[in-house]
Design an enzyme around this catalytic site. Structure first.
Site, mmCIF file in Angstrom:
data_model
loop_
_atom_site.group_PDB
_atom_site.id
_atom_site.type_symbol
_atom_site.label_atom_id
_atom_site.label_comp_id
_atom_site.label_asym_id
_atom_site.label_seq_id
_atom_site.Cartn_x
_atom_site.Cartn_y
_atom_site.Cartn_z
ATOM 1 N N MET A 1 -5.906 8.789 -0.770
ATOM 2 C CA MET A 1 -7.275 8.425 -1.168
ATOM 3 C C MET A 1 -7.433 8.635 -2.677
ATOM 4 S SD MET A 1 -10.136 7.203 -0.003
ATOM 5 C CE MET A 1 -10.833 7.544 1.622
ATOM 6 N N GLY A 2 -6.791 7.766 -3.452
ATOM 7 C CA GLY A 2 -7.000 7.760 -4.905
ATOM 8 C C GLY A 2 -7.980 6.644 -5.231
ATOM 9 N N ARG A 3 -7.872 6.135 -6.455
ATOM 10 C CA ARG A 3 -8.800 5.074 -6.880
ATOM 11 C C ARG A 3 -8.727 3.857 -5.965
ATOM 12 N NH1 ARG A 3 -7.253 6.883 -12.247
ATOM 13 N NH2 ARG A 3 -5.233 6.077 -11.625
ATOM 14 N N ILE A 4 -7.499 3.404 -5.666
ATOM 15 C CA ILE A 4 -7.356 2.166 -4.887
ATOM 16 C C ILE A 4 -7.699 2.408 -3.418
ATOM 17 C CG2 ILE A 4 -5.768 0.316 -4.223
ATOM 18 C CD1 ILE A 4 -4.223 0.917 -6.868
ATOM 19 N N THR B 1 0.357 -1.858 0.131
ATOM 20 C CA THR B 1 0.282 -2.464 -1.207
ATOM 21 C C THR B 1 0.751 -1.461 -2.258
ATOM 22 O OG1 THR B 1 -2.031 -1.770 -1.295
ATOM 23 C CG2 THR B 1 -1.621 -4.079 -0.749
ATOM 24 N N ARG C 1 4.225 0.949 -2.604
ATOM 25 C CA ARG C 1 5.611 0.742 -3.020
ATOM 26 C C ARG C 1 6.467 0.520 -1.773
ATOM 27 N NH1 ARG C 1 3.969 -0.410 -7.298
ATOM 28 N NH2 ARG C 1 4.447 0.474 -9.345
ATOM 29 N N GLU D 1 12.976 -5.536 -4.071
ATOM 30 C CA GLU D 1 12.160 -6.672 -4.478
ATOM 31 C C GLU D 1 12.972 -7.560 -5.397
ATOM 32 O OE1 GLU D 1 8.403 -5.420 -6.066
ATOM 33 O OE2 GLU D 1 7.801 -4.519 -4.174
ATOM 34 N N HIS E 1 4.511 -9.073 -4.222
ATOM 35 C CA HIS E 1 4.014 -8.031 -5.147
ATOM 36 C C HIS E 1 3.009 -8.632 -6.150
ATOM 37 C CE1 HIS E 1 5.115 -3.862 -6.990
ATOM 38 N NE2 HIS E 1 3.830 -4.135 -7.149
ATOM 39 N N ALA F 1 -0.539 -7.944 -5.961
ATOM 40 C CA ALA F 1 -1.877 -7.347 -5.821
ATOM 41 C C ALA F 1 -2.644 -7.305 -7.146
ATOM 42 C CB ALA F 1 -1.771 -5.955 -5.214
HETATM 43 C C1 DGY Z 1 1.436 -1.380 -10.463
HETATM 44 O O1 DGY Z 1 0.761 -1.555 -11.486
HETATM 45 O O2 DGY Z 1 2.012 -0.322 -10.217
HETATM 46 C C2 DGY Z 1 1.490 -2.509 -9.486
HETATM 47 O O3 DGY Z 1 2.422 -2.296 -8.492
HETATM 48 C C3 DGY Z 1 1.737 -3.833 -10.169
HETATM 49 O O4 DGY Z 1 0.648 -4.139 -10.946
#
Ligand code: DGY
Length: 329
Positions: free
Chosen positions: A156-159, A238, A240, A269, A288, A290
């Site tokens: 539970m960070g920013r994203i 989303t 790693r 990747e 990749h 996002a």
């Molecule tokens: C990041 O910034 O770490 C993303 O995986 C790509 O923008």
């Protein structure tokens, strides 16, 4: 000879950042569509004071030792698992990243994968495209409902918070999260509950991964973990690729251990040619992307340039991963 500091930029980044870098430094920009090979970066940084790297570039102790004048590595990403931070810190090399500006774009992609996997969107698209769509089917293409279900956030960070906010305020979901830290704002505003991993896996209808890659998260999602999830669950990553054991995810999807999944990140990747990832109907794999919106990539380029230039001047980086690396060269 130029009096400007020498910099190597491992790929073209948006003009918003590149212009600042080109104006203030003697920069060489790698022109290729593919990343420069590791040994090429080692050669290029030999006389550089600054390096702009991407998440595809491995920046390790050997590379840093080959760059005795290096002051700063500015990573064009929020994640920095491609950089040996301890090695950079030990050598007094400042490392910058691009937090904050890609939060919404990444949460949007996590939600996009969640709803697309839950509603079997790509399967449906392929069905029509291959000529199988003959009529409206009362029992065909049935997916999962979203409203009022339970979302489990790993990290539970920013994203993670932005994803939880979307699901809570837009789809009235209950929010569980697993993290070492309490997220007071998520608890106050979204009624989120911090729970242990097994509780989250057992109760969540949707599990979305937003943690960084480290020793405790590498391989965290494997067959044993998927077996703790509901057979109706949808899994989204989303963050790693190496957080997931892909062979186990494929087995879990093929055998009905979980319902569907969406990945924006893989390991490696891109996936190897002929990867089984692309042969699983209930799995959506995005390349990749996002953070791939115009505004977000421009904002990342701007921070990346400002980190680089601050590091070259020996100043605090606007987004500084290792502020303990104060004894710059
Ligand atoms: C990041 O910034 O770490 C993303 O995986 C790509 O923008």
């Amino acid at each position: 000879m130029s009096s400007k500091p020498k910099v190597f930029v491992t790929r073209r980044i948006p003009e918003k950042g590149l212009e600042q870098i080109l104006a203030a430094t003697d920069a060489e920009v790698w022109p290729g569509e593919l990343p420069p090979p590791y040994e090429t970066i080692v050669e290029k940084v030999a006389d550089c004071e600054g390096l702009v790297s991407l998440l595809t570039d491995r920046i390790d102790a050997r590379l840093l030792d080959a760059a005795p004048r290096l002051k700063v590595v500015s990573n064009y990403a929020v994640g920095f698992n491609n950089i040996d931070i301890a090695a950079a810190t030990a050598r007094g090399v400042r490392v910058g990243n691009t937090p904050g500006v890609l939060t919404d774009a990444t949460a949007d992609m996590a939600f996009c994968l969640l709803i697309a996997a839950a509603r079997r969107l790509v399967e449906g698209h392929d069905y029509g495209r291959s000529g199988k769509w003959k009529t409206w089917e009362p029992l065909g293409h049935l997916g999962a409902d979203l409203v009022g279900r339970t979302l489990g956030i790993i990290g539970m960070g920013r994203i993670g918070y932005a994803m939880a906010r979307r699901c809570r305020l837009g789809w009235d979901m209950q929010v569980l999260y697993h993290d070492v830290h309490v997220h007071a704002q998520a608890e106050a505003e979204l009624s989120a509950r911090k729970v242990d991993l097994d509780t989250l896996l057992g109760q969540a209808d949707f599990v979305s991964v937003h943690t960084d890659l480290n020793d405790s998260t590498r391989g965290l999602f494997n067959l044993a973990t998927f077996r703790k999830m509901k057979p109706t669950a949808v899994f989204v990553n989303t963050a790693r690729g190496p957080i997931v054991v892909e062979a186990d995810l494929i087995e879990a999807l093929r055998t009905g251990v979980i319902f569907a999944a969406g990945l924006d990140v893989t390991d490696p990747e891109p996936p190897v040619e002929g990867s089984p990832l692309y042969g699983v109907p209930n799995l959506i794999v995005a390349p990749h992307i996002a953070s791939a919106t115009v505004g977000t990539r421009n904002a990342m380029a701007d921070i990346c340039a400002r980190n680089l230039l601050a590091g070259l001047r020996g100043e605090a980086l606007p987004a500084w991963v290792n502020p303990e690396a104060t004894t710059h060269r």
